[in-house]
Design a protein around this motif. Sequence first.
Motif, PDB file in Angstrom:
ATOM      1  N   ALA A 248      79.766  68.723 125.005  1.00 46.78           N
ATOM      2  CA  ALA A 248      80.821  68.460 125.720  1.00 46.78           C
ATOM      3  C   ALA A 248      81.431  67.072 126.284  1.00 46.78           C
ATOM      4  O   ALA A 248      82.605  66.752 126.193  1.00 46.78           O
ATOM      5  N   GLU A 249      80.225  66.549 126.645  1.00 47.40           N
ATOM      6  CA  GLU A 249      80.597  65.085 126.893  1.00 47.40           C
ATOM      7  C   GLU A 249      80.840  64.280 125.696  1.00 47.40           C
ATOM      8  O   GLU A 249      81.836  63.393 125.510  1.00 47.40           O
ATOM      9  N   ASP A 250      80.244  64.489 124.569  1.00 47.08           N
ATOM     10  CA  ASP A 250      80.546  63.673 123.389  1.00 47.08           C
ATOM     11  C   ASP A 250      82.057  64.276 122.670  1.00 47.08           C
ATOM     12  O   ASP A 250      82.378  63.221 122.256  1.00 47.08           O
ATOM     13  N   ALA A 251      82.352  65.398 122.921  1.00 46.87           N
ATOM     14  CA  ALA A 251      83.430  65.753 122.399  1.00 46.87           C
ATOM     15  C   ALA A 251      84.653  64.970 123.472  1.00 46.87           C
ATOM     16  O   ALA A 251      85.669  64.945 122.894  1.00 46.87           O
ATOM     17  N   GLY A 252      84.303  65.262 124.720  1.00 48.01           N
ATOM     18  CA  GLY A 252      85.350  64.574 125.327  1.00 48.01           C
ATOM     19  C   GLY A 252      85.707  63.245 125.059  1.00 48.01           C
ATOM     20  O   GLY A 252      86.797  62.655 125.045  1.00 48.01           O
ATOM     21  N   ALA A 253      84.506  62.457 124.814  1.00 48.90           N
ATOM     22  CA  ALA A 253      84.722  61.065 124.396  1.00 48.90           C
ATOM     23  C   ALA A 253      85.448  60.911 123.187  1.00 48.90           C
ATOM     24  O   ALA A 253      86.309  59.872 123.179  1.00 48.90           O
ATOM     25  N   ALA A 254      85.069  61.515 122.324  1.00 47.60           N
ATOM     26  CA  ALA A 254      85.806  61.329 120.895  1.00 47.60           C
ATOM     27  C   ALA A 254      87.082  61.759 120.986  1.00 47.60           C
ATOM     28  O   ALA A 254      88.078  60.919 120.444  1.00 47.60           O
ATOM     29  N   ASP A 255      87.429  62.804 121.662  1.00 46.56           N
ATOM     30  CA  ASP A 255      88.778  63.399 121.907  1.00 46.56           C
ATOM     31  C   ASP A 255      89.764  62.334 122.542  1.00 46.56           C
ATOM     32  O   ASP A 255      90.950  61.957 122.206  1.00 46.56           O
TER      33      ASP A 255
END
Length: 340
Positions: free
Chosen positions: A91-98
């Motif tokens: 969720a952290e990685d996805a939030g940053a990429a988004d």
Amino acid sequence: MKNIGFLSFGHWSPSPQSGTRSAGDALLQSIDLAVAAEELGADGAYFRVHHFARQLASPFPLLAAAGAKTKKIELGTAVIDMRYENPLYMAEDAGAADLIAGGRLQLGISRGSPEQVIDGYRYFGYAPAEGQTDADMARSQTEVLLEVLKGNGFAQPNPRPMFPNPPGMLRLEPHSEGLVDRIWWGAATDATAVWAAKLGMNLQSSTLKFDESGKPFHIQQAEQIRAYRAAWKEAGHTRTPRVSVSRSIFALVNDMDRAYFGTGRSEEDQFGYIEPEKRAVFGRGYTAEPEQLIKLLAADEAIAEADTLLLTVPNQLGVDYNAHVIESILKHVAPALGWR
């Protein structure tokens, strides 16, 4: 009208015949193809995730880099195997990429496909709980991911933190608003499509599903999509769900196309076993001159049901040729079918 994007497995091989001879080639060319596809007017750049293989494996650095190099195109996966994922770290990685991409991520996730190694997820530190299957584990990891992506606080703050905290329970950061509505489930059965609908996920249906009736692939897939939409309506969700299907489609418009793909072999569905006692159906590909291709695709019931079409591309043939493959569909096929 349909969203049309590409789906790359990101293969690489040291062979002299390969245009991607290293992992670096596959990653950098994936970014370049996303840029080229956006310039051509395509709607999406999607990437497959496979572990322990000479293919794309770690999606978030790639998605973030592509997000920084593009402006409009959707960036997604099809699919991330949730048996291998820590849902909070994901969720952290996805939030940053988004956030880097400006809210353009469309994350396809799933139980995953047959693996390169035996129980590969165990090497990543994950194992099903007592009484669970690996598929159960993937679904439970998914439910955790969906919950934390909502952005609600759930963690008890330290009374003496290093940095000041906002009031109340803490959520994961960075949080990207709306990403939870852009999670897709790759369903291989009607039952998992219905499960995804109940949880509010969009649906990805690929070129393979478990055979549940013996009918042609595109008919089984269309029935799966209709079951999904019925379950979505019954669940009472307020937004309109999205549905994608993947296809290998090649328009033969020049001599190079004919050399690569104009074999003249009959293209048909294939039935077989990818797991013991689980019969699957693999959907046919479509290769023809544009006029014939238009007629063939018009008869595909699942494409008609979906709002998004992902074109599987032969990434080892290089960025320029793959851009040509995408452009050929956008220019010579899509308008005649009403997709553009």
